[in-house]
Design a protein around this motif. Structure first.
Motif, PDB file in Angstrom:
ATOM      1  N   LEU A   1       0.085  -3.471  26.588  1.00 55.55           N
ATOM      2  CA  LEU A   1       0.455  -2.057  26.589  1.00 55.55           C
ATOM      3  C   LEU A   1      -0.559  -1.260  27.406  1.00 55.55           C
ATOM      4  O   LEU A   1      -1.747  -1.300  27.107  1.00 55.55           O
ATOM      5  N   SER A   2      -0.077  -0.565  28.418  1.00 55.41           N
ATOM      6  CA  SER A   2      -0.945   0.379  29.119  1.00 55.41           C
ATOM      7  C   SER A   2      -0.880   1.691  28.337  1.00 55.41           C
ATOM      8  O   SER A   2       0.197   2.172  28.019  1.00 55.41           O
ATOM      9  N   TRP A   3      -2.041   2.243  28.022  1.00 54.79           N
ATOM     10  CA  TRP A   3      -2.138   3.378  27.092  1.00 54.79           C
ATOM     11  C   TRP A   3      -1.064   4.434  27.319  1.00 54.79           C
ATOM     12  O   TRP A   3      -0.378   4.840  26.385  1.00 54.79           O
TER      13      TRP A   3
ATOM     14  N   ASP B   1      -0.679   5.449  42.382  1.00 58.00           N
ATOM     15  CA  ASP B   1      -1.566   6.286  43.199  1.00 58.00           C
ATOM     16  C   ASP B   1      -3.051   5.986  42.998  1.00 58.00           C
ATOM     17  O   ASP B   1      -3.883   6.895  43.014  1.00 58.00           O
ATOM     18  N   TRP B   2      -3.361   4.725  42.778  1.00 57.40           N
ATOM     19  CA  TRP B   2      -4.769   4.318  42.723  1.00 57.40           C
ATOM     20  C   TRP B   2      -5.113   3.674  44.060  1.00 57.40           C
ATOM     21  O   TRP B   2      -4.407   2.753  44.510  1.00 57.40           O
ATOM     22  N   GLU B   3      -6.178   4.125  44.700  1.00 56.74           N
ATOM     23  CA  GLU B   3      -6.521   3.573  46.021  1.00 56.74           C
ATOM     24  C   GLU B   3      -7.046   2.138  45.892  1.00 56.74           C
ATOM     25  O   GLU B   3      -7.937   1.853  45.087  1.00 56.74           O
TER      26      GLU B   3
ATOM     27  N   THR C   1     -16.453  -6.219  34.019  1.00 55.41           N
ATOM     28  CA  THR C   1     -15.745  -6.371  32.751  1.00 55.41           C
ATOM     29  C   THR C   1     -14.251  -6.039  32.846  1.00 55.41           C
ATOM     30  O   THR C   1     -13.502  -6.338  31.913  1.00 55.41           O
ATOM     31  N   GLU C   2     -13.838  -5.404  33.950  1.00 56.73           N
ATOM     32  CA  GLU C   2     -12.411  -5.223  34.234  1.00 56.73           C
ATOM     33  C   GLU C   2     -12.228  -5.058  35.739  1.00 56.73           C
ATOM     34  O   GLU C   2     -13.082  -4.460  36.404  1.00 56.73           O
ATOM     35  N   ASN C   3     -11.117  -5.559  36.237  1.00 59.02           N
ATOM     36  CA  ASN C   3     -10.715  -5.366  37.626  1.00 59.02           C
ATOM     37  C   ASN C   3      -9.302  -5.932  37.737  1.00 59.02           C
ATOM     38  O   ASN C   3      -9.064  -7.050  37.278  1.00 59.02           O
TER      39      ASN C   3
ATOM     40  N   TYR D   1      -5.955  -2.566  20.660  1.00 56.01           N
ATOM     41  CA  TYR D   1      -4.719  -1.793  20.509  1.00 56.01           C
ATOM     42  C   TYR D   1      -3.643  -2.227  21.502  1.00 56.01           C
ATOM     43  O   TYR D   1      -2.446  -2.133  21.223  1.00 56.01           O
ATOM     44  N   GLN D   2      -4.067  -2.735  22.636  1.00 61.27           N
ATOM     45  CA  GLN D   2      -3.127  -3.049  23.704  1.00 61.27           C
ATOM     46  C   GLN D   2      -2.435  -4.398  23.543  1.00 61.27           C
ATOM     47  O   GLN D   2      -1.405  -4.629  24.156  1.00 61.27           O
ATOM     48  N   VAL D   3      -3.023  -5.294  22.731  1.00 64.42           N
ATOM     49  CA  VAL D   3      -2.396  -6.611  22.553  1.00 64.42           C
ATOM     50  C   VAL D   3      -2.019  -6.966  21.124  1.00 64.42           C
ATOM     51  O   VAL D   3      -1.065  -7.707  20.891  1.00 64.42           O
TER      52      VAL D   3
HETATM   53  C1  BGP Z   1      -9.174   0.888  31.693  1.00 62.26           C
HETATM   54  C2  BGP Z   1      -9.107   0.525  30.238  1.00 62.26           C
HETATM   55  C3  BGP Z   1      -8.131  -0.550  29.905  1.00 62.26           C
HETATM   56  C4  BGP Z   1      -6.880  -0.573  30.739  1.00 62.26           C
HETATM   57  C5  BGP Z   1      -7.155  -0.307  32.205  1.00 62.26           C
HETATM   58  C6  BGP Z   1      -5.916  -0.077  33.043  1.00 62.26           C
HETATM   59  O1  BGP Z   1      -9.483   2.230  31.801  1.00 62.26           O
HETATM   60  O2  BGP Z   1     -10.370   0.134  29.786  1.00 62.26           O
HETATM   61  O3  BGP Z   1      -7.904  -0.495  28.526  1.00 62.26           O
HETATM   62  O4  BGP Z   1      -5.864   0.123  30.194  1.00 62.26           O
HETATM   63  O5  BGP Z   1      -8.011   0.787  32.418  1.00 62.26           O
HETATM   64  O6  BGP Z   1      -5.494   1.230  32.893  1.00 62.26           O
HETATM   65  P1  BGP Z   1      -3.978   1.635  32.832  1.00 62.26           P
HETATM   66  O7  BGP Z   1      -3.423   0.839  31.712  1.00 62.26           O
HETATM   67  O8  BGP Z   1      -3.987   3.093  32.579  1.00 62.26           O
HETATM   68  O9  BGP Z   1      -3.425   1.281  34.150  1.00 62.26           O
END
Ligand code: BGP
Length: 467
Positions: free
Chosen positions: A424-426, A344-346, A371-373, A17-19
């Motif tokens: 796209l960030s949700w 506001d994410w540490e 899987t994400e960072n 959905y984001q791309v």
């Molecule tokens: C995770 C999701 C991703 C992505 C990411 C960044 O929770 O799996 O899809 O969006 O966070 O979050 P945000 O876009 O809210 O910064």
């Protein structure tokens, strides 16, 4: 000498959905997000994924950039309603062809695909028909969708995960109301979450029955929770937070059972999750092959007798969020000594090493993929160049933290920064950028490499030695 094993996989991630965009292209059905994002007041300035960054039409150009970056693997998700517009039944062959072509293009460039089956875009038809995840009928539907994906792509793809971040789509969908279907109903939410675990187990079972050559895992948020003080109240609150954010979400897929104390509490308070005969056995017999960990931040936890609900910072104005609270249990609070992003994410790389240690301590030495960072930021553009040095610093520190976890014995097999490209960030629109590739929304969605692109290319080339 590199601190990473020689077969370590370096990649990057995105989600459909984001791309993709092409939200109604060539027979695709609508997803819950296609509908939700068009309701007034749901997303940042009404942004939506109708076009997103148009990856649906530009995937060849994007894969060429992935190859130039040196990516060895690419984590992406499949849009269920693109394959099955009604969620079940008739297959949209144009949708199958899109993913099939994408996979072929990746393989042509020696990039190994990792597929996520569910990254939150549910066929709206199933939400309308039986309430989506709230109904047990979703389990059969999801299994049918998973089987279709194995059938069509299992000959070429050997890394799979069923779900992305149950805490987010269930928590925010059913408990705090910022995601579809916008509910604040713990009873429905706990049962919906149970259906996710059952759907995962069924899809894992099918994967093995169909003898797909590969591994199947589950992707969770990795969030270390630490008490804000040493007081017994804050420590107890933190145990709750760790229980809910971690044990509730990981135990059913890695141990095949719920954490007993929390299960008893939930059933006493809400009468759910409700088990049918066979549920326990299904969970027990279908443990995943690996766990995918999405790490962004740590949370500091305090005892809570005032706040109920969740006020998020979705604007990038520092200090505009109020955090999350469950009255009587716990709340998230700001670390007075912490370093925070504009959302506001540490920023706390040590938390990645610590949290991997907690996972291996509880679940044994299971295979892990990060899987994400990544760092969400408004990247500065100077003389036409996107100078995202803070992203480089963030990723460098977290790659070191991953190396530390490996040195301590963890079986970490790959690293996928979020995200390959700006997307796209949700809830935060296009202004919260994460990518190595910038997308110019003023200029026909043109792609441009950022400073971090060349940096990450060297990281990959040196197997993590040149940081
Ligand atoms: C995770 C999701 C991703 C992505 C990411 C960044 O929770 O799996 O899809 O969006 O966070 O979050 P945000 O876009 O809210 O910064």
């Amino acid at each position: 000498m590199s601190q990473f094993p020689k077969d370590f996989l370096w990649g990057a991630a995105t989600a459909s959905y984001q791309v993709e965009g092409g939200h109604d292209a060539e027979g695709k059905g609508l997803s819950n997000w296609d509908v939700f994002s068009h309701l007034p007041g749901t997303t940042y300035q009404g942004t939506n994924g109708d076009v997103a960054v148009d990856h649906y039409h530009r995937f060849k150009e994007d894969v060429a950039l992935m190859a130039e970056l040196g990516m060895q693997t690419y984590r992406f998700s499949i849009s269920w309603p693109r394959l099955l517009p009604q969620g079940t039944g008739k297959v949209n062959e144009a949708g199958v062809k899109f993913y099939s072509d994408l996979i072929d293009e990746l393989l042509k460039h020696n990039i190994r695909p990792m597929i996520t089956l569910y990254h939150w875009d549910l066929p709206q038809a199933l939400q309308d028909k039986f309430g989506g995840w709230a109904s047990r009928e979703i389990v059969d539907a999801f299994d049918g969708y998973a089987r279709l994906c194995y059938e069509r792509f299992g000959d070429r793809v050997d890394l799979w995960s069923t779900f992305n971040e149950t805490i987010v789509f269930i928590g925010m969908g059913y408990f705090t109301g910022q995601h579809p279907p916008k509910l604040n109903d713990p009873k429905v939410g706990i049962q919906a979450c149970h259906h996710v675990f059952l759907a995962n187990a069924r899809a894992v079972k099918s994967f093995r029955e169909m003898k797909i050559n590969g591994q199947i895992g589950f992707v969770n948020v990795l969030q270390p929770n630490d008490p804000i003080s040493d007081s017994p109240e804050d420590r107890r609150a933190c145990e709750f937070a760790e229980g809910i954010f971690t044990h509730w979400l990981y135990d059913p897929v890695l141990k095949g059972e719920y954490p007993a104390e929390l299960l008893a509490m939930a059933q006493q308070a809400f009468g759910v999750p409700e088990f049918h005969p066979g549920d326990e056995q299904l969970l027990k017999e279908n443990i995943v092959d690996f766990i995918g960990l999405n790490y962004y931040k740590r949370e500091m936890i305090a005892h809570n007798d005032d706040i109920n609900g969740f006020e998020m910072n979705n604007s990038g104005q520092k200090g505009s969020g109020r955090g999350l609270g469950f009255k009587g249990l716990f709340k998230t609070v700001r670390n007075p000594n912490g370093v925070y992003t504009d959302w506001d994410w540490e920023v706390y790389p040590q938390g990645l090493t610590d949290a991997i240690g907690r996972i291996t301590h509880r679940y044994g030495n299971i295979p892990i993929y990060i899987t994400e960072n990544g760092l969400g930021a408004k990247d500065p553009i100077v003389n036409g160049e996107v100078l995202d040095q803070p992203r480089i610093d963030y990723l460098r520190d977290h790659i070191k933290a991953t190396a530390d976890a490996i040195a301590q014995g963890a079986d970490v097999r790959g690293y996928y920064p979020w995200s390959f490209i700006d997307l796209l960030s949700w809830l935060n629109g296009y202004q919260k950028q994460y990518g190595f590739v910038y997308v110019d929304h003023e200029n026909n969605l043109a792609r441009k490499k950022k400073l971090s692109f060349d940096w990450y290319r060297k990281v990959i080339e040196s197997n993590g030695e040149t940081l």
